[in-house]
Write a protein that holds these residues in place. Structure first.
Motif, PDB file in Angstrom:
ATOM      1  N   ASN A 136      25.504  36.254  24.108  1.00  0.00           N
ATOM      2  CA  ASN A 136      24.856  36.449  25.398  1.00  0.00           C
ATOM      3  C   ASN A 136      25.192  37.866  25.844  1.00  0.00           C
ATOM      4  O   ASN A 136      26.384  38.172  25.925  1.00  0.00           O
ATOM      5  CB  ASN A 136      25.419  35.423  26.392  1.00  0.00           C
ATOM      6  CG  ASN A 136      24.936  35.628  27.804  1.00  0.00           C
ATOM      7  OD1 ASN A 136      24.060  36.425  28.059  1.00  0.00           O
ATOM      8  ND2 ASN A 136      25.538  34.898  28.734  1.00  0.00           N
TER       9      ASN A 136
ATOM     10  N   ASP B 189      34.051  32.472  22.045  1.00  0.00           N
ATOM     11  CA  ASP B 189      33.205  31.722  22.982  1.00  0.00           C
ATOM     12  C   ASP B 189      31.941  31.286  22.237  1.00  0.00           C
ATOM     13  O   ASP B 189      31.067  32.105  21.946  1.00  0.00           O
ATOM     14  CB  ASP B 189      32.881  32.630  24.182  1.00  0.00           C
ATOM     15  CG  ASP B 189      32.016  31.938  25.223  1.00  0.00           C
ATOM     16  OD1 ASP B 189      31.396  30.910  24.909  1.00  0.00           O
ATOM     17  OD2 ASP B 189      31.956  32.448  26.368  1.00  0.00           O
TER      18      ASP B 189
ATOM     19  N   HIS C 125      27.073  28.741  23.189  1.00  0.00           N
ATOM     20  CA  HIS C 125      25.641  28.686  22.838  1.00  0.00           C
ATOM     21  C   HIS C 125      25.410  28.234  21.396  1.00  0.00           C
ATOM     22  O   HIS C 125      24.322  28.430  20.859  1.00  0.00           O
ATOM     23  CB  HIS C 125      24.999  30.069  23.049  1.00  0.00           C
ATOM     24  CG  HIS C 125      25.031  30.539  24.475  1.00  0.00           C
ATOM     25  ND1 HIS C 125      24.145  30.102  25.430  1.00  0.00           N
ATOM     26  CD2 HIS C 125      25.865  31.394  25.118  1.00  0.00           C
ATOM     27  CE1 HIS C 125      24.409  30.678  26.594  1.00  0.00           C
ATOM     28  NE2 HIS C 125      25.461  31.466  26.435  1.00  0.00           N
TER      29      HIS C 125
HETATM   30  C1  LIG Z   1      28.855  33.215  26.872  1.00  0.00           C
HETATM   31  C2  LIG Z   1      29.061  32.272  28.012  1.00  0.00           C
HETATM   32  N1  LIG Z   1      30.282  31.737  28.231  1.00  0.00           N
HETATM   33  C3  LIG Z   1      30.515  30.879  29.250  1.00  0.00           C
HETATM   34  C4  LIG Z   1      29.496  30.516  30.113  1.00  0.00           C
HETATM   35  C5  LIG Z   1      29.771  29.607  31.282  1.00  0.00           C
HETATM   36  O1  LIG Z   1      30.379  28.454  30.890  1.00  0.00           O
HETATM   37  P1  LIG Z   1      30.956  27.439  31.974  1.00  0.00           P
HETATM   38  O2  LIG Z   1      29.849  27.096  32.895  1.00  0.00           O
HETATM   39  O3  LIG Z   1      31.457  26.278  31.156  1.00  0.00           O
HETATM   40  O4  LIG Z   1      32.074  28.165  32.659  1.00  0.00           O
HETATM   41  C6  LIG Z   1      28.207  31.034  29.922  1.00  0.00           C
HETATM   42  C7  LIG Z   1      27.125  30.667  30.841  1.00  0.00           C
HETATM   43  O5  LIG Z   1      26.137  31.318  30.932  1.00  0.00           O
HETATM   44  C8  LIG Z   1      27.988  31.927  28.849  1.00  0.00           C
HETATM   45  O6  LIG Z   1      26.785  32.459  28.626  1.00  0.00           O
END
Ligand SMILES: Cc1ncc(COP(=O)(O)O)c(C=O)c1O
Length: 385
Positions: free
Chosen positions: A168, A196, A199
């Motif tokens: 992202n 992370d 996705h």
């Molecule tokens: C790369 C990434 N990590 C974490 C999150 C958010 O995760 P959470 O809602 O579980 O904190 C998002 C949400 O858009 C994201 O794109």
């Protein structure tokens, strides 16, 4: 999927930030949740629990069924099994990022830019140094520059590498060879890895998600993996995620944080996750097909109107460079230009780049075909220069 227009979605999604942050004449294509319906097995099990007023503290069995379902899903879809005893439930991935960034050793955190905005915030607020490596766009595809990463790692030995895959906002899905090169850099320079993978299930044909920890046992030992059903099944508001913390230093350090400072998943989130991960592979493939049609629509539109949009390999975001349109206007950023002249709310590029990203904006494609078509129509006058 029922075909809905923006007014129908606005009426239905009345508590969402996405549909409440901008005036009603503006179509919101920003924050990363879907306008599509969650799986019916999930909405039924939740309605049933609410009807019974079964809303108290969750049982151990519910936690177990949630974590077991996540792990079975991981095995079925990615051929990998996390160590069950090291799989930890948590409310949100962002909280897990803060937890890992602030407690793992190392004063610097290296990550690729553009980046998900909480990457910047978590490092800054943990009083650590942000070290970014700028992704290179080659033939429309964003890549991590391994030489640059190596140099940054060498200067910051023993620090942290924060990965986001699928990425992202660029929609890039790392291939096995690249992931090996990246993790080799981490091993050679003694970096902890925070991966992370929120996705991981939103990946389109021709691409494959590979869990970072699956690369080798050596990589697994230094990788904290972050996973969740919130993007997969469109359940972000229910707060249920999980992380895998390897034994040894990461586990000792991260588990030394008082548990009371961390929030666990909600009982409805655990129930929804357990149900979805157990039953909803068919729903996911239908949903991916639906979003894929939007991807194709965008690709066609971008070709026809010369819009510099990335077509995501994974995630339902497109990272778009509006530099040509911005140059011919008085607006100070693409975000502003799109709000004022097209009544479209995209995520502002500035939040994703260390030194400002005014020409960029991120478009969320997980909406109905009708809403996407209307949004692209609104863009046309800006593109006919
Ligand atoms: C790369 C990434 N990590 C974490 C999150 C958010 O995760 P959470 O809602 O579980 O904190 C998002 C949400 O858009 C994201 O794109």
């Amino acid at each position: 999927m029922p075909e809905e227009g923006s007014e129908e979605i606005r009426q239905r999604r009345r508590h969402s930030i996405k549909w409440n942050n901008y005036p009603n004449d503006t179509i919101p294509l920003w924050v990363a949740d879907m306008d599509l319906f969650a799986p019916t097995s999930v909405t039924s099990v939740l309605s049933e629990a609410i009807r019974r007023s079964d809303l108290g503290y969750p049982s151990k069995e519910l936690y177990d069924s949630y974590l077991d379902a996540i792990n079975r899903w991981t095995k079925r879809r990615f051929g990998y099994l996390y160590e069950r005893e090291n799989l930890e439930p948590i409310g949100d991935i962002v909280q897990a990022i803060y937890w890992a960034v602030s407690t793992l050793p190392g004063n610097a955190v290296i990550f690729a830019s553009p980046a998900y905005p909480p990457f910047f915030r978590s490092v800054r607020e943990s009083k650590k140094d942000i070290v970014t490596t700028e992704m290179q766009q080659i033939d429309g595809v964003f890549r991590i520059d391994i030489d640059d990463l190596e140099e940054k790692a060498l200067h910051n030995r023993g620090s942290i590498l924060l990965l986001c895959n699928p990425h992202n906002p660029t929609g890039r899905v790392l291939e096995e060879e690249e992931l090996k090169e990246i993790t080799d850099v981490a091993i050679e320079n003694d970096l902890w890895i925070i991966s992370d993978e929120i996705h991981r299930d939103i990946v389109f044909d021709g691409h494959r998600h590979i869990p970072t920890a699956s690369i080798s046992p050596q990589v697994a030992q230094r990788t904290v993996s972050l996973i969740s059903g919130s993007k997969t099944f469109n359940l972000a508001g229910l707060h249920a995620a999980a992380l895998h913390i390897p034994s040894g230093t990461p586990s000792e350090l991260m588990r030394s944080i008082p548990k009371g400072l961390l929030s666990g998943p909600s009982s409805l989130g655990l129930l929804a996750g357990a149900t979805a991960f157990e039953n909803e592979e068919a729903w996911l493939s239908q949903t991916l097909n639906y979003i894929d049609d939007n991807r194709k629509l965008l690709a066609e539109f971008a070709g026809e109107y010369d819009l510099r949009a990335t077509i995501p390999q994974g995630t339902y975001m497109s990272w778009i460079d509006f530099a040509p349109q911005l140059q011919s206007s008085q607006a100070e950023s693409a975000h502003r230009l799109l709000l004022d002249r097209a009544r479209l709310a995209l995520s502002s590029g500035e939040e994703f780049l260390p030194q400002g990203g005014t020409p960029y904006a991120r478009m969320n494609l997980a909406t109905s075909h009708q809403v996407l078509k209307e949004s692209l129509d609104r863009l046309k006058p800006l593109l006919h220069t």
